[in-house]
Motif scaffolding. Structure first.
Motif, PDB file in Angstrom:
ATOM      1  N   GLN A  74      11.559   0.075  -2.243  1.00  0.00           N
ATOM      2  CA  GLN A  74      11.405  -0.220  -0.820  1.00  0.00           C
ATOM      3  C   GLN A  74      11.442   1.053   0.014  1.00  0.00           C
ATOM      4  OE1 GLN A  74      14.298  -3.201   0.400  1.00  0.00           O
ATOM      5  NE2 GLN A  74      12.759  -4.812   0.295  1.00  0.00           N
ATOM      6  N   VAL A  78       7.135   0.546  -0.848  1.00  0.00           N
ATOM      7  CA  VAL A  78       6.568  -0.603  -1.564  1.00  0.00           C
ATOM      8  C   VAL A  78       7.069  -1.886  -0.918  1.00  0.00           C
ATOM      9  CG1 VAL A  78       6.351  -1.780  -3.777  1.00  0.00           C
ATOM     10  CG2 VAL A  78       6.475   0.725  -3.701  1.00  0.00           C
ATOM     11  N   SER A  79       6.158  -2.807  -0.629  1.00  0.00           N
ATOM     12  CA  SER A  79       6.524  -4.030   0.081  1.00  0.00           C
ATOM     13  C   SER A  79       5.807  -5.245  -0.508  1.00  0.00           C
ATOM     14  CB  SER A  79       6.181  -3.879   1.561  1.00  0.00           C
ATOM     15  OG  SER A  79       6.676  -4.967   2.316  1.00  0.00           O
ATOM     16  N   GLY A  81       3.393  -7.934  -1.646  1.00  0.00           N
ATOM     17  CA  GLY A  81       1.953  -7.950  -1.894  1.00  0.00           C
ATOM     18  C   GLY A  81       1.364  -6.643  -2.343  1.00  0.00           C
ATOM     19  N   ASP A  82       2.148  -5.558  -2.308  1.00  0.00           N
ATOM     20  CA  ASP A  82       1.622  -4.270  -2.782  1.00  0.00           C
ATOM     21  C   ASP A  82       1.414  -4.314  -4.297  1.00  0.00           C
ATOM     22  OD1 ASP A  82       1.580  -3.123  -0.296  1.00  0.00           O
ATOM     23  OD2 ASP A  82       3.513  -2.119  -0.489  1.00  0.00           O
ATOM     24  N   LYS A  83       0.390  -3.630  -4.741  1.00  0.00           N
ATOM     25  CA  LYS A  83       0.071  -3.603  -6.168  1.00  0.00           C
ATOM     26  C   LYS A  83       0.574  -2.297  -6.763  1.00  0.00           C
ATOM     27  CE  LYS A  83      -4.005  -6.162  -4.809  1.00  0.00           C
ATOM     28  NZ  LYS A  83      -3.820  -5.797  -3.354  1.00  0.00           N
ATOM     29  N   VAL A  84       1.424  -2.397  -7.764  1.00  0.00           N
ATOM     30  CA  VAL A  84       2.064  -1.241  -8.369  1.00  0.00           C
ATOM     31  C   VAL A  84       1.642  -1.140  -9.832  1.00  0.00           C
ATOM     32  CG1 VAL A  84       4.264  -0.154  -8.950  1.00  0.00           C
ATOM     33  CG2 VAL A  84       4.021  -1.407  -6.787  1.00  0.00           C
ATOM     34  N   ALA A 106       6.358  -7.622  -4.706  1.00  0.00           N
ATOM     35  CA  ALA A 106       5.203  -6.791  -5.049  1.00  0.00           C
ATOM     36  C   ALA A 106       4.601  -7.264  -6.365  1.00  0.00           C
ATOM     37  CB  ALA A 106       5.618  -5.323  -5.141  1.00  0.00           C
ATOM     38  N   SER A 124      -7.328   1.974 -11.008  1.00  0.00           N
ATOM     39  CA  SER A 124      -6.838   2.320  -9.678  1.00  0.00           C
ATOM     40  C   SER A 124      -7.864   1.992  -8.603  1.00  0.00           C
ATOM     41  CB  SER A 124      -6.475   3.806  -9.628  1.00  0.00           C
ATOM     42  OG  SER A 124      -6.060   4.176  -8.333  1.00  0.00           O
ATOM     43  N   GLY A 129      -4.304   0.198  -6.113  1.00  0.00           N
ATOM     44  CA  GLY A 129      -2.862   0.315  -6.277  1.00  0.00           C
ATOM     45  C   GLY A 129      -2.266   1.364  -5.360  1.00  0.00           C
ATOM     46  N   LYS A 130      -1.031   1.096  -4.903  1.00  0.00           N
ATOM     47  CA  LYS A 130      -0.358   1.972  -3.952  1.00  0.00           C
ATOM     48  C   LYS A 130       0.504   3.020  -4.642  1.00  0.00           C
ATOM     49  CE  LYS A 130       2.336   1.651   0.320  1.00  0.00           C
ATOM     50  NZ  LYS A 130       2.920   0.709   1.305  1.00  0.00           N
TER      51      LYS A 130
END
Length: 544
Positions: A74, A78-79, A81-84, A106, A124, A129-130
């Motif tokens: 966080q 990263v929040s 719905g973010d894609k990691v 996430a 990517s 992706g974030k």
């Protein structure tokens, strides 16, 4: 990212296939119910692989470690719905990452450690992706540097440098999103038949429905110790091991990469009751009883395998000599779940190749149809494409417009199956629709020939592929990996041997190529398209 539509959510919730729990909520329950019991541990040789000492966590420590990682993520922005993207081997950080990302809503997108610049850039770009989670190195692969060189604009968070594991701190998340079991948990990547990966979004509920079916086949219960040697980046390990173990509160021991002697030692030392292994390893162990007998494996009750047909003789040896049940497993990232167990398929001969047709309405339903016309097949002996739909099945590839569903909602798997059994109550996987060899207008399943080749003396791996022919369109090439000291067999010797085993003459290979190893994807499936490419290139070189 809520992927399932309201109609599907209502249907499967009403049927009881979907519920309200997320994986981090189940983790919290296990942490309360059995806080000091072993939950997760590294392989004993971790230092040789990553330069770090092995980590062992009980349930409350696993819960806190995932909470603390979620807090760190966080703070890195990263929040929900973010894609990691996650590129990690089977170490505790990989498992903890799934729970941490679940806590903050996430999406985890795991990829194999074998993936390099090309795959990293493709995934990517497709995913958007974030952040990427990784470690500095694994064996001889400099993972962090490789990612930074391939993706200079993406934030790379390295465990041990940017992220730390802490199972004792008691910080709290800055923001706790509302838990939703219909939120996408993962986007895993298929290897495909062409080599181009496709993203498969699946929700908590889809994974948990899969895990319930998997746990039933492996007969897991709360006191079991489970060993995972498959990379926890796709269906085989996520749906077949990690989430079933979580559901039942089993301890999970990690292993990676596959090492037969270490695997057996871990089974002995950790009192493992259930694990999985690829068919080639089980065949090797069945032939090497001396190796097996070096260890006390009395705790092992059941072992799963899949990705290729099993050998009946191997199942018999495990049953009669080792007193261990072998389960034949067939699944996919898209959510296919079929299991052939001693309970539903007592015959080792049938269990090696066939899967009971599921009762429609229990998690999912299936049918078989002509891949070109859509005509449904129902009689024993008929072959067609396997179609599935239900609570375990995804709802479409990520950012991909390819139409992979029938008008009535069945996923077109691309797998060719034969309806078997006196009452047509079994399926036999006979190959991929695109893998079928067209020899003079006669369609031949390569998998069928693979099974025959498995027992050929001197070959430790074998598979066939097609190669072009001006007259017949395609012919069959046998691709062999030979054990040390064995000379390549003559084509006539191989053909004669196959005829004695009952293979029809028109299915005989008409060429042999020797390989150091067969090309496989990260879960061990032979990549037949790469075999065909290699065979074709060898022909081109020969002709020059």
């Amino acid at each position: 990212m809520i992927f399932s539509n309201e109609k599907q959510i209502e249907k499967f919730t009403t049927l009881g296939h979907w519920g309200g729990d997320t994986i981090h909520q189940i983790l919290a329950t296990n942490s309360c119910n059995k806080p000091t019991s072993l939950a997760l541990k590294d392989q004993p040789n971790r230092f040789e692989l990553t330069g770090d000492n092995p980590i062992s966590l009980n349930w409350i420590e696993l819960e806190q470690a995932s909470e603390n990682l979620a807090i760190q993520l966080q703070k890195e922005g990263v929040s929900v719905g973010d894609k990691v993207i996650i590129q990690l081997p089977n170490i505790v950080e990989l498992v903890i990452s799934y729970f941490a990302l679940s806590k903050i809503g996430a999406i985890a997108s795991p990829i194999p450690v074998q993936y390099g610049k090309q795959e990293l850039q493709y995934i990517s770009k497709t995913l958007g992706g974030k952040v990427i989670l990784t470690i500095a190195h694994f064996k001889n692969i400099e993972l962090a540097d490789q990612i930074k060189n391939a993706l200079p604009t993406i934030k790379v968070l390295v465990f041990g440098d940017d992220l730390c594991l802490d199972s004792t701190s008691h910080q709290k998340l800055e923001f706790t999103p509302e838990s939703n079991a219909n939120r996408v948990l993962t986007i895993c990547w298929t290897s495909g038949t062409t080599g181009t990966p496709k993203g498969v979004p699946r929700t908590h509920n889809m994974w948990l429905a899969t895990a319930k079916a998997s746990a039933e086949s492996s007969k897991l219960h709360v006191d079991d110790n489970v060993l995972c040697p498959f990379p926890i980046v796709n269906m085989a390990a996520l749906g077949g091991i990690l989430i079933p173990a979580l559901l039942h509160g089993c301890s999970l021991t990690l292993h990676h990469p596959l090492d037969a002697k270490l695997l057996l030692k871990q089974i002995q030392d950790d009192g493992i009751t259930f694990t999985v292994a690829p068919p080639a390893l089980l065949n090797q162990l069945a032939k090497s009883k001396d190796m097996w007998n070096l260890y006390d494996l009395s705790s092992l009750r059941r072992i799963g395998s899949g990705s290729a047909p099993l050998s009946p003789w191997m199942i018999e040896i495990f049953d009669t000599d080792f007193s261990i049940d072998v389960v034949n497993m067939y699944g996919s990232n898209e959510g296919i779940v079929l299991y052939s167990t001693p309970e539903n398929t007592p015959s080792s001969t049938v269990r090696a190749t066939d899967f009971p047709r599921p009762n429609n309405g229990i998690f999912f339903e299936t049918k078989v149809a002509d891949p070109l016309t859509g005509k449904e097949f129902t009689s024993s002996g008929e072959k067609g494409e396997l179609l599935v739909k239900g609570a375990t099945i995804f709802e479409g590839y990520f950012e991909n417009s390819e139409e992979v569903f029938t008008k009535d909602g069945f996923f077109k798997t691309g797998d060719l199956v034969e309806i078997c059994g006196d009452d047509g109550n079994y399926y036999r996987i006979v190959g991929r629709c695109k893998d079928i060899i067209n020899r003079g207008g006669i369609k031949i399943s390569p998998v069928e020939i693979d099974i025959f080749l498995e027992g050929f003396d001197g070959a430790i791996e074998a598979a066939v592929c097609a190669y072009p022919d001006e007259i017949l369109s395609e012919k069959i090439c046998a691709c062999l990996v030979l054990s040390e000291g064995n000379e390549p067999p003559s084509l006539s010797k191989l053909q004669s041997w196959l005829l004695t085993k009952g293979l029809s003459k028109f299915k005989l290979p008409e060429r042999i190529e020797i390989f150091n190893q067969l090309p496989r994807n990260p879960i061990g499936k032979v990549q037949r398209f790469k075999l065909a490419e290699d065979v074709l290139s060898r022909a081109s070189l020969t002709s020059k």
